[in-house]
Design a protein around this motif. Sequence first.
Motif, PDB file in Angstrom:
ATOM      1  N   LEU A 169       0.722  -1.032  -0.056  1.00  0.00           N
ATOM      2  CA  LEU A 169      -0.392  -0.953  -0.125  1.00  0.00           C
ATOM      3  C   LEU A 169       0.615   0.790   0.121  1.00  0.00           C
ATOM      4  O   LEU A 169       1.594   1.108   0.711  1.00  0.00           O
ATOM      5  CB  LEU A 169      -0.911  -0.107   1.250  1.00  0.00           C
ATOM      6  N   PRO A 170       0.942   2.269  -0.996  1.00  0.00           N
ATOM      7  CA  PRO A 170       0.934   3.601  -0.107  1.00  0.00           C
ATOM      8  C   PRO A 170       0.895   4.156   0.014  1.00  0.00           C
ATOM      9  O   PRO A 170       0.128   3.623   0.797  1.00  0.00           O
ATOM     10  CB  PRO A 170       0.778   4.366  -1.877  1.00  0.00           C
ATOM     11  N   ALA A 171       2.263   4.937   0.644  1.00  0.00           N
ATOM     12  CA  ALA A 171       2.025   5.641   2.458  1.00  0.00           C
ATOM     13  C   ALA A 171       0.893   7.162   1.759  1.00  0.00           C
ATOM     14  O   ALA A 171       0.250   7.042   2.919  1.00  0.00           O
ATOM     15  CB  ALA A 171       3.651   6.702   2.625  1.00  0.00           C
ATOM     16  N   VAL A 172       0.793   7.075   0.727  1.00  0.00           N
ATOM     17  CA  VAL A 172      -0.339   8.143   0.663  1.00  0.00           C
ATOM     18  C   VAL A 172      -0.336   8.576  -0.603  1.00  0.00           C
ATOM     19  O   VAL A 172       0.313   7.763  -1.782  1.00  0.00           O
ATOM     20  CB  VAL A 172       0.413   9.969   0.812  1.00  0.00           C
ATOM     21  N   ALA A 173      -1.665   8.676  -1.487  1.00  0.00           N
ATOM     22  CA  ALA A 173      -1.746   8.667  -2.632  1.00  0.00           C
ATOM     23  C   ALA A 173      -2.660  10.019  -2.860  1.00  0.00           C
ATOM     24  O   ALA A 173      -3.648  10.184  -1.847  1.00  0.00           O
ATOM     25  CB  ALA A 173      -3.176   7.685  -2.557  1.00  0.00           C
ATOM     26  N   ILE A 174      -2.787  10.484  -4.369  1.00  0.00           N
ATOM     27  CA  ILE A 174      -2.479  11.826  -4.749  1.00  0.00           C
ATOM     28  C   ILE A 174      -3.735  11.334  -5.272  1.00  0.00           C
ATOM     29  O   ILE A 174      -2.690  11.464  -7.215  1.00  0.00           O
ATOM     30  CB  ILE A 174      -1.491  12.854  -4.714  1.00  0.00           C
TER      31      ILE A 174
END
Length: 398
Positions: A169-174
């Motif tokens: 899982l990415p740490a952050v999604a933009i």
Amino acid sequence: MAIHEVRMPGRILYGRGSFAEVGRIAASLGKNVLIVSDPIMDRMGNVAACEQYLSEQGIPCAKYVGVDSEPTDRHVDEALTMCRERGCDTLVAVGGGSCLDTAKAAAVLMTNGGHIRDYVGSHKPFANKPLPLIAVPTTAGTGSEVTKVTVIIDTEQDVKMMLARPELLPAVAIVDPILTLSCPPSVTAATGVDALCHAMEAFISRCAQPVTDAWALQAIELIMKNLRLAYEQGDNLEAREQMALASMLAGAAFSNASVTLVHGMSRPIGAMFHVPHGVSNAMLLPAVLEFTKESALERLAIIGRIIASDGTGRSEAETVDKLILEIKRLCRDLQIPNMKTWGIDKTRWNQVVSKMAADALASGSPGNHPRIPTHDELVQLYHVCYDYDFSVHTESMG
């Protein structure tokens, strides 16, 4: 009610202009960034924009822009090499699912070592936390920015390796819909149907749960209302925004409920014939729905009532027939090809179809399908899909 678990990125930013936040977020995660992208994103200026946003926050960066339309272990190795050489401690992936999947694999291998195949089909754990990854999708389709899944082609075995682990899982999604405005119609179509597959498969999966059901049904409604608009009017930002949201919801749904038969069959087509993932999913969807109909009548009818709002008074079977008709119409309107039209040689197809069926079953995804196929049934279904006619009977039901 049974106990269910839902996993998502630690943080999600979405909406117009959210890409501009990448530098600020990267500064909170590390001190040296590797941007993972592809030549198209580089030419279009999205990589340069990312570099600028990072520079404004005093974050040095390197870029790897060698990813192709289908991610391979070679791309992962090349990204890893650059990441190590430049001493990067954070990754930013800018692009379609191929870029995001490559970066996911690189992020976990940077801290755990080995080859990505070492972790596929085994219980070998990721002993160490991955490098933090900021995922910035530029298509509305894969949903990879919110999934715990990466799919990488093993170039030695000609097989797509699928790995699903929370560490991916990415740490952050933009999720910035403005970045999807540049998608050409063919990419908009393929990625849009890919998102539709994610949502529909998550809803009929044997691993479906109430939270993923809500995400999947919302995604399906948004896609059916907006995909044609995004395809026909590429500069329609409202449609693009709704598709970006739908893709994210569909990604979250399947990441927590699993995909099923469409994706199981799609991966070998991509590995053998290098058909882009979204296109191969779209090629398969109507035929797989026909194969599945009797085994998932109730759930498919729920989807059908969302898509065909005039369905009052229809039986479940009639509603599902209408659903399949609407999906075929959608594929026809988006000019989705079959394998024959795409240019896949029939003789070569016949030579490898048994291996594709075996690889599909080995992937595990068909085991979550309402109707689990045998090897022979899969071979037959592949043959049906080869020259499938999306226009058959499209006008007969009104």
